[in-house]
Scaffold this motif. Structure first.
Motif, PDB file in Angstrom:
ATOM      1  N   ASN A 172       0.814  -1.221   0.000  1.00  0.00           N
ATOM      2  CA  ASN A 172       0.000   0.000   0.000  1.00  0.00           C
ATOM      3  C   ASN A 172       0.849   1.274   0.000  1.00  0.00           C
ATOM      4  N   GLY A 173       1.935   1.237  -0.767  1.00  0.00           N
ATOM      5  CA  GLY A 173       2.782   2.424  -0.863  1.00  0.00           C
ATOM      6  C   GLY A 173       3.675   2.655   0.337  1.00  0.00           C
ATOM      7  N   VAL A 174       3.777   1.667   1.231  1.00  0.00           N
ATOM      8  CA  VAL A 174       4.614   1.777   2.424  1.00  0.00           C
ATOM      9  C   VAL A 174       5.730   0.737   2.336  1.00  0.00           C
ATOM     10  N   TYR A 175       6.961   1.190   2.590  1.00  0.00           N
ATOM     11  CA  TYR A 175       8.147   0.343   2.447  1.00  0.00           C
ATOM     12  C   TYR A 175       8.831   0.209   3.806  1.00  0.00           C
ATOM     13  N   GLU A 176       9.246  -1.001   4.135  1.00  0.00           N
ATOM     14  CA  GLU A 176       9.913  -1.256   5.408  1.00  0.00           C
ATOM     15  C   GLU A 176      11.399  -1.483   5.195  1.00  0.00           C
ATOM     16  N   LYS A 177      12.197  -0.755   5.987  1.00  0.00           N
ATOM     17  CA  LYS A 177      13.651  -0.919   5.882  1.00  0.00           C
ATOM     18  C   LYS A 177      14.312  -0.502   7.195  1.00  0.00           C
ATOM     19  N   ASP A 178      15.126  -1.384   7.730  1.00  0.00           N
ATOM     20  CA  ASP A 178      15.941  -1.106   8.920  1.00  0.00           C
ATOM     21  C   ASP A 178      15.126  -0.582  10.097  1.00  0.00           C
TER      22      ASP A 178
ATOM     23  N   SER B 149       2.723   6.143  25.477  1.00  0.00           N
ATOM     24  CA  SER B 149       2.982   4.979  24.627  1.00  0.00           C
ATOM     25  C   SER B 149       1.883   3.924  24.838  1.00  0.00           C
ATOM     26  N   PRO B 150       1.749   2.969  23.874  1.00  0.00           N
ATOM     27  CA  PRO B 150       2.464   2.920  22.596  1.00  0.00           C
ATOM     28  C   PRO B 150       1.788   3.802  21.552  1.00  0.00           C
ATOM     29  N   PHE B 151       2.565   4.214  20.561  1.00  0.00           N
ATOM     30  CA  PHE B 151       2.042   5.020  19.465  1.00  0.00           C
ATOM     31  C   PHE B 151       2.244   4.262  18.158  1.00  0.00           C
ATOM     32  N   TYR B 152       1.124   3.937  17.496  1.00  0.00           N
ATOM     33  CA  TYR B 152       1.154   3.302  16.181  1.00  0.00           C
ATOM     34  C   TYR B 152       0.760   4.341  15.143  1.00  0.00           C
ATOM     35  N   GLY B 153       1.700   4.702  14.285  1.00  0.00           N
ATOM     36  CA  GLY B 153       1.467   5.780  13.334  1.00  0.00           C
ATOM     37  C   GLY B 153       0.669   5.369  12.112  1.00  0.00           C
ATOM     38  N   ALA B 154       0.468   6.353  11.237  1.00  0.00           N
ATOM     39  CA  ALA B 154      -0.368   6.162  10.048  1.00  0.00           C
ATOM     40  C   ALA B 154       0.197   5.100   9.114  1.00  0.00           C
ATOM     41  N   LEU B 155       1.514   5.003   9.017  1.00  0.00           N
ATOM     42  CA  LEU B 155       2.116   4.032   8.107  1.00  0.00           C
ATOM     43  C   LEU B 155       1.940   2.611   8.625  1.00  0.00           C
ATOM     44  N   TYR B 156       1.901   2.452   9.929  1.00  0.00           N
ATOM     45  CA  TYR B 156       1.719   1.138  10.533  1.00  0.00           C
ATOM     46  C   TYR B 156       0.365   0.542  10.162  1.00  0.00           C
ATOM     47  N   SER B 157      -0.633   1.403  10.013  1.00  0.00           N
ATOM     48  CA  SER B 157      -1.977   0.922   9.690  1.00  0.00           C
ATOM     49  C   SER B 157      -2.091   0.488   8.228  1.00  0.00           C
ATOM     50  N   ARG B 158      -1.146   0.926   7.405  1.00  0.00           N
ATOM     51  CA  ARG B 158      -1.203   0.620   5.969  1.00  0.00           C
ATOM     52  C   ARG B 158      -0.364  -0.585   5.578  1.00  0.00           C
TER      53      ARG B 158
ATOM     54  N   TYR C 161      12.245   0.949  10.109  1.00  0.00           N
ATOM     55  CA  TYR C 161      11.425   2.126   9.825  1.00  0.00           C
ATOM     56  C   TYR C 161      10.440   1.812   8.701  1.00  0.00           C
ATOM     57  N   LEU C 162       9.317   2.521   8.716  1.00  0.00           N
ATOM     58  CA  LEU C 162       8.369   2.463   7.614  1.00  0.00           C
ATOM     59  C   LEU C 162       8.448   3.770   6.838  1.00  0.00           C
ATOM     60  N   PHE C 163       8.475   3.668   5.510  1.00  0.00           N
ATOM     61  CA  PHE C 163       8.606   4.832   4.640  1.00  0.00           C
ATOM     62  C   PHE C 163       7.461   4.866   3.642  1.00  0.00           C
ATOM     63  N   GLU C 164       7.047   6.071   3.282  1.00  0.00           N
ATOM     64  CA  GLU C 164       5.985   6.240   2.297  1.00  0.00           C
ATOM     65  C   GLU C 164       6.604   6.491   0.932  1.00  0.00           C
ATOM     66  N   ILE C 165       6.216   5.693  -0.035  1.00  0.00           N
ATOM     67  CA  ILE C 165       6.763   5.804  -1.385  1.00  0.00           C
ATOM     68  C   ILE C 165       5.759   6.539  -2.279  1.00  0.00           C
ATOM     69  N   ALA C 166       6.209   7.629  -2.899  1.00  0.00           N
ATOM     70  CA  ALA C 166       5.319   8.401  -3.776  1.00  0.00           C
ATOM     71  C   ALA C 166       6.136   9.053  -4.896  1.00  0.00           C
ATOM     72  N   LYS C 167       5.541   9.150  -6.072  1.00  0.00           N
ATOM     73  CA  LYS C 167       6.192   9.811  -7.205  1.00  0.00           C
ATOM     74  C   LYS C 167       6.098  11.332  -7.056  1.00  0.00           C
ATOM     75  N   THR C 168       7.031  12.014  -7.668  1.00  0.00           N
ATOM     76  CA  THR C 168       7.014  13.482  -7.659  1.00  0.00           C
ATOM     77  C   THR C 168       6.040  13.993  -8.701  1.00  0.00           C
ATOM     78  N   SER C 169       5.184  14.931  -8.287  1.00  0.00           N
ATOM     79  CA  SER C 169       4.196  15.514  -9.195  1.00  0.00           C
ATOM     80  C   SER C 169       4.598  16.949  -9.524  1.00  0.00           C
ATOM     81  N   GLU C 170       5.102  17.162 -10.736  1.00  0.00           N
ATOM     82  CA  GLU C 170       5.526  18.503 -11.135  1.00  0.00           C
ATOM     83  C   GLU C 170       4.346  19.468 -11.176  1.00  0.00           C
ATOM     84  N   ASN C 171       3.190  18.984 -11.591  1.00  0.00           N
ATOM     85  CA  ASN C 171       1.996  19.836 -11.606  1.00  0.00           C
ATOM     86  C   ASN C 171       1.641  20.307 -10.208  1.00  0.00           C
ATOM     87  N   SER C 172       1.797  19.418  -9.234  1.00  0.00           N
ATOM     88  CA  SER C 172       1.505  19.785  -7.853  1.00  0.00           C
ATOM     89  C   SER C 172       2.486  20.834  -7.340  1.00  0.00           C
TER      90      SER C 172
END
Length: 354
Positions: free
Chosen positions: A89-95, A212-221, A97-108
């Motif tokens: 769901n656009g979320v990547y796990e590494k070391d 604590s504990p805190f489960y962030g937005a990326l954890y739910s995805r 941490y959870l990271f959000e993967i998204a393309k760059t939108s020049e129009n935005s």
């Protein structure tokens, strides 16, 4: 004989889950999935006739299954180590941490610059802009946005807008592992950089509190093996004495409200979470006013900036048009300072701004 043992184990397990499901009180929300859980459906003739009841019952038993979070954790560990699945769901796990993967939108990016320049025309004050890096900026070996293009586009902001670069004042450790946001208690360098650039005093001391504990937005995805975070926030007498008026809820609140830690989004403890307009009053300072245009990242740094002003108007354009604010009984004219503080996430998704 072996099949017989397996059958007995399955029957025992099924019976145990059923008994626990009856004995354990139903939960209203899932902190890990950041959503409301289904409650026991009511039985009516109509629902039985059209099969709605059985569908609702299936959803209810799934949501209220005992040890649901444990099974989600097992699924995450299995996906990561057995099947080598790191993205979901656009979320990547590494070391860890959870990271959000998204393309760059020049129009935005173009839309964002035009939006800020349009708003800037309303003010004759000192105007500042802060770009908040996403945590992907600080991690190698993952897909990132085109930060060079973003910086190039931001050069198109009006010349009177002083841009404050905080990218070298943060590290990956200053962000939550399971959420996109930065940590309130790790913003000392950032706060100092912004205050110095805005000619504000910066000599406060703080005490730290932990939730604590805190489960962030990326954890739910993403079903993940990443451990839960904790929220550590800094406060002092000045911040505790501030009053926050929420125009949407038509009520007064505190800067940090620990009751909101039990909301679906625990990050709501900072200024009450997402809302169109807030007014912060700080009686420790007289006759100084700041207008801040922000996204959710601003929620956790604004308390420190508010120490230097009597009044701070906090505007979130994701939920209200600036022109509509002119119909309210608030003074948007002649602030001492105006600050635009936006994360790369919003800059790259600026069509969410009204």
């Amino acid at each position: 004989m072996k099949d017989n043992k397996v059958t007995k184990i399955l029957i025992f397990y099924t019976a145990l889950i059923g008994i626990l499901g009856i004995l354990i009180k139903d939960k209203e929300i899932s902190k890990t999935e950041r959503r409301k859980l289904k409650q026991a459906p009511t039985i009516t003739y109509e629902k039985i006739a059209d099969n709605t009841y059985f569908t609702e019952l299936d959803d209810y038993t799934s949501d209220q299954m005992p040890a649901r979070d444990t099974f989600r954790k097992i699924k995450g560990v299995t996906s990561k180590y057995l099947f080598n699945i790191k993205e979901e769901n656009g979320v990547y796990e590494k070391d860890g941490y959870l990271f959000e993967i998204a393309k760059t939108s020049e129009n935005s990016l173009d839309h964002f610059v035009n939006k800020i320049n349009e708003l800037n025309k309303n003010f004759k004050s000192n105007v500042y802009f802060v770009k908040v890096p996403d945590k992907e900026y600080y991690k190698e070996g993952i897909i990132k946005k085109d930060y060079n293009l973003i910086d190039k586009k931001l050069k198109g902001l009006d010349k009177n807008i002083k841009q404050i670069d905080i990218s070298k004042d943060l590290t990956l450790n200053d962000y939550y592992k399971t959420d996109i946001h930065w940590k309130n208690n790790k913003l000392d360098k950032v706060t100092s950089k912004i205050k110095n650039s805005m000619n504000l005093e910066n000599n406060s001391s703080y005490t730290e509190k932990t939730l604590s504990p805190f489960y962030g937005a990326l954890y739910s995805r993403k079903v993940s093996s990443v451990k839960a975070d904790e929220i550590n926030y800094l406060t002092n007498e000045t911040i505790e004495s501030m009053r926050v008026y929420n125009y949407e809820k038509n009520k007064e609140d505190k800067v940090y409200n620990e009751d909101y830690f039990h909301n679906i989004d625990s990050y709501d403890i900072f200024l009450g979470g997402a809302t169109p307009l807030l007014k912060i009053i700080n009686n420790k300072v007289e006759n100084k006013k700041l207008i801040i245009f922000r996204d959710s990242y601003g929620s956790s740094i604004i308390p420190f900036l508010a120490e230097n002003y009597h009044e701070v108007l906090v505007i979130d354009l994701r939920y209200v048009k600036f022109d509509n604010l002119k119909n309210l009984d608030i003074d948007l004219t002649n602030p001492d300072d105006v600050l635009f503080i936006y994360s790369i996430n919003i800059i790259n998704n600026s069509f969410s701004l009204k």
